[in-house]
Design a protein around this motif. Structure first.
Motif, short mmCIF file in Angstrom:
data_model
loop_
_atom_site.label_atom_id
_atom_site.label_comp_id
_atom_site.label_asym_id
_atom_site.label_seq_id
_atom_site.Cartn_x
_atom_site.Cartn_y
_atom_site.Cartn_z
N ARG A 397 40.88 47.10 35.25
CA ARG A 397 40.68 48.19 36.06
C ARG A 397 41.96 48.58 36.32
N ASN A 398 42.69 49.88 36.24
CA ASN A 398 43.51 49.77 36.88
C ASN A 398 43.92 50.18 38.51
N LEU A 399 42.23 50.10 39.25
CA LEU A 399 42.40 49.94 41.29
C LEU A 399 41.33 49.17 41.34
N TYR A 446 41.59 35.36 30.76
CA TYR A 446 40.71 36.10 31.40
C TYR A 446 39.18 35.66 30.49
N ASP A 447 38.72 35.36 31.72
CA ASP A 447 37.17 34.99 30.88
C ASP A 447 36.76 36.67 30.57
N TRP A 452 30.80 43.71 32.45
CA TRP A 452 32.31 42.95 33.30
C TRP A 452 31.73 44.07 34.56
N ASN A 453 31.10 44.92 35.32
CA ASN A 453 31.02 45.04 36.48
C ASN A 453 30.26 44.09 37.31
N PRO A 490 37.78 40.23 38.20
CA PRO A 490 38.49 39.61 38.92
C PRO A 490 37.46 38.32 37.78
N HIS A 491 37.47 38.49 36.54
CA HIS A 491 37.42 38.16 35.55
C HIS A 491 39.26 38.06 34.92
N MET A 492 39.95 38.01 35.00
CA MET A 492 41.45 38.14 34.81
C MET A 492 41.49 37.03 36.11
#
Length: 546
Positions: A397-399, A446-447, A452-453, A490-492
């Protein structure tokens, strides 16, 4: 290139060529003729397609582009070189004659213990490239190789076969690299990579760029040389692409890396054209024009990479996805996410996801490649299942707000295609799943999440994103969107915008990823440092700082 016709009525040949291409679009006779030209203008197997040139008459070093090896198997490896006394000139300084090239494989760098040798023809139809598939080798050992043409001897290359298929090697160390825009800077990272102790290097795409390169080499800003004017245009023809490979492979650091390690290569978009999708070009040009360009790009790619005969293109198609095994420790499924994909949703770029991008019929791999991948996981006996591929797999996501956008060129633009693969990971019982990625000119870790949400959802694997070798120029340790991306995803677990590469060490117990960066590429000679290291334990997917 002029089509070769063996009879006046060649409509059956044209129909066969068009049927082979299997295009989603109807091909005109022009497109089919272009494909036919690229398939028939080849040297006949076992027959000299052109008169032979005595190698002793070559009066300039023909090995200016170095040597390479690739696709190591337990009993074989592919050796490559290309004869090019003048790589910046059309034809590379050789007449349209075949040249007999001797190759030698030895246990030692001084070639006192030669174990295999032979002769191969460098055909003008393949721009005097040489591909030698050497069988009957011992598994899991180092070899040295070189070529001879007339009185000239090539640099020495070092390669390594894969472990035996039933072996359980204690460790495996590989590197992942991508995105080397000549005009954006020096390939300094490759000089450091050449000194690493590695089993294999995976190149994840954008080996070259189609964009113009100025006389001073763009950001390299040469003061002592001037590049020919024909580099200062976008590549569209076979000659253009061949010349561009000559320019790129003239880089000493790139040559050193190829000579030091076997490479496993796959392309992304810039080897042909930015963000093309299957048979759909970036810009509005006639389909037959783009397919001819794609055929040219694919032909030049094969000529200039250490690839085996099954990867040789047929017209505008080339089977690049393939599987390599390193004993029972690792299975590598190398993907092609460019040739078979659906067109990017919503006109490409960063867009709000919706029904078009989430359409279940959309694919990034194509149906045949997807089935091949899922079947391969079901049959895998490896501890680690690694997927070297091109574009970002994890959601990005970019935002931080609900109005975020996603990149339509990445797996985010093909969410159903991605979800089918993740279901396949679970169905096959893959415990140690790793994706290797290039494309984005930044390093990410990444995990891979089932949902993803939901940050608390199950982690299915890890994604390691190699930054670029030079694309994007010097970059920054923390790009301007660093905090936003790290918060929104958060997975980044890691984000760095410098140039460099990543090394990964696998064992039966864990994997360790070391992200290595250089401070600059617009000036040569920058040192390399390890920006961050992460580990993931077998049976327990998820990244933690080392």
């Amino acid at each position: 290139m002029t089509p070769v016709h063996h009879r006046d009525d060649h409509s059956a040949e044209l129909r066969a060529a068009a049927a082979h291409l299997g295009r989603r679009r109807f091909l005109t006779g022009t497109a089919a003729a272009a494909a036919l030209a690229f398939s028939v203008n080849l040297p006949t197997a076992g027959v000299a397609g052109a008169a032979e040139l005595d190698g002793r008459k070559i009066d300039e070093d023909p090995f200016t582009l170095g040597v390479a090896s690739g696709d190591p198997r337990p009993d074989s490896v592919l050796l490559w070189t290309r004869l090019a006394p003048r790589p910046y000139e059309p034809g590379s300084g050789l007449p349209a004659n075949r040249v007999s090239v001797r190759w030698e494989l030895a246990h030692d760098a001084r070639f006192t213990k030669i174990v295999k040798h032979g002769n191969a023809d460098a055909h003008p139809e393949f721009d005097h490239s040489v591909h030698v598939d050497v069988p009957g080798l011992a598994a899991g050992r180092v070899y040295y190789f070189r070529f001879r043409a007339g009185n000239w001897i090539s640099p020495v290359g070092r390669t390594r076969t894969a472990p035996a298929r039933t072996a359980k090697p204690g460790s495996l160390k590989f590197a992942a690299v991508s995105c080397q825009a000549y005009h954006d800077g020096y390939f300094t990272a490759y000089g450091h990579l050449a000194k690493e102790d590695l089993d294999v290097v995976f190149h994840l795409g954008d080996y070259l760029y189609e964009y113009a390169v100025s006389a001073v080499g763009g950001s390299r800003n040469y003061t002592d040389i001037q590049l020919p004017a024909h580099f200062n245009r976008e590549t569209t023809t076979l000659e253009d692409y061949r010349l561009r490979y000559g320019l790129y492979k003239s880089d000493a650091d790139l040559r050193a890396a190829h000579a030091a390690h076997p490479f496993v290569v796959t392309w992304d978009d810039h080897e042909t054209e930015n963000n093309y999708a299957g048979d759909i070009p970036e810009n509005d040009v006639p389909p037959e024009e783009f397919l001819l360009r794609r055929a040219s790009a694919y032909r030049a790619y094969w000529e200039n990479q250490p690839l085996r005969a099954p990867q040789r293109p047929q017209g505008a198609d080339m089977r690049l996805y393939r599987r390599l095994e390193f004993g029972r420790l690792a299975q590598f499924d190398i993907l092609d996410t460019r040739q078979y994909r659906s067109d990017q949703a919503y006109g490409d770029g960063w867009q709000t996801p919706g029904p078009e991008s989430e359409d279940p019929s959309r694919t990034l791999t194509g149906g045949a490649q997807e089935r091949w991948l899922l079947d391969g996981w079901k049959k895998s006996a490896a501890t680690w299942n690694v997927v070297p591929q091109q574009v970002t797999f994890s959601q990005r996501r970019n935002l931080t707000t609900p109005d975020f956008k996603l990149s339509m060129d990445s797996w985010d633009g093909y969410s159903a295609s991605r979800q089918r693969l993740l279901k396949g990971v679970e169905a096959a019982g893959v415990k140690n799943f790793m994706v290797l990625t290039g494309d984005v000119h930044t390093a990410y870790a990444y995990d891979i999440k089932k949902d993803w949400n939901n940050a608390a959802s199950r982690t299915l694997g890890t994604e390691i994103v190699a930054t670029s070798i030079s694309s994007g120029k010097d970059g920054a340790e923390r790009p301007s969107n660093w905090e936003t991306f790290m918060t929104a995803n958060p997975h980044m677990k890691f984000y760095n915008g410098r140039r460099g590469y990543v090394t990964v060490s696998l064992s039966a117990a864990r994997a360790r990823a070391d992200f290595k960066t250089v401070t600059a590429v617009t000036t040569p000679g920058a040192p390399i440092t390890t920006a961050a290291s992460f580990v993931t334990e077998t049976g327990h997917p998820g990244l933690t700082p080392a």
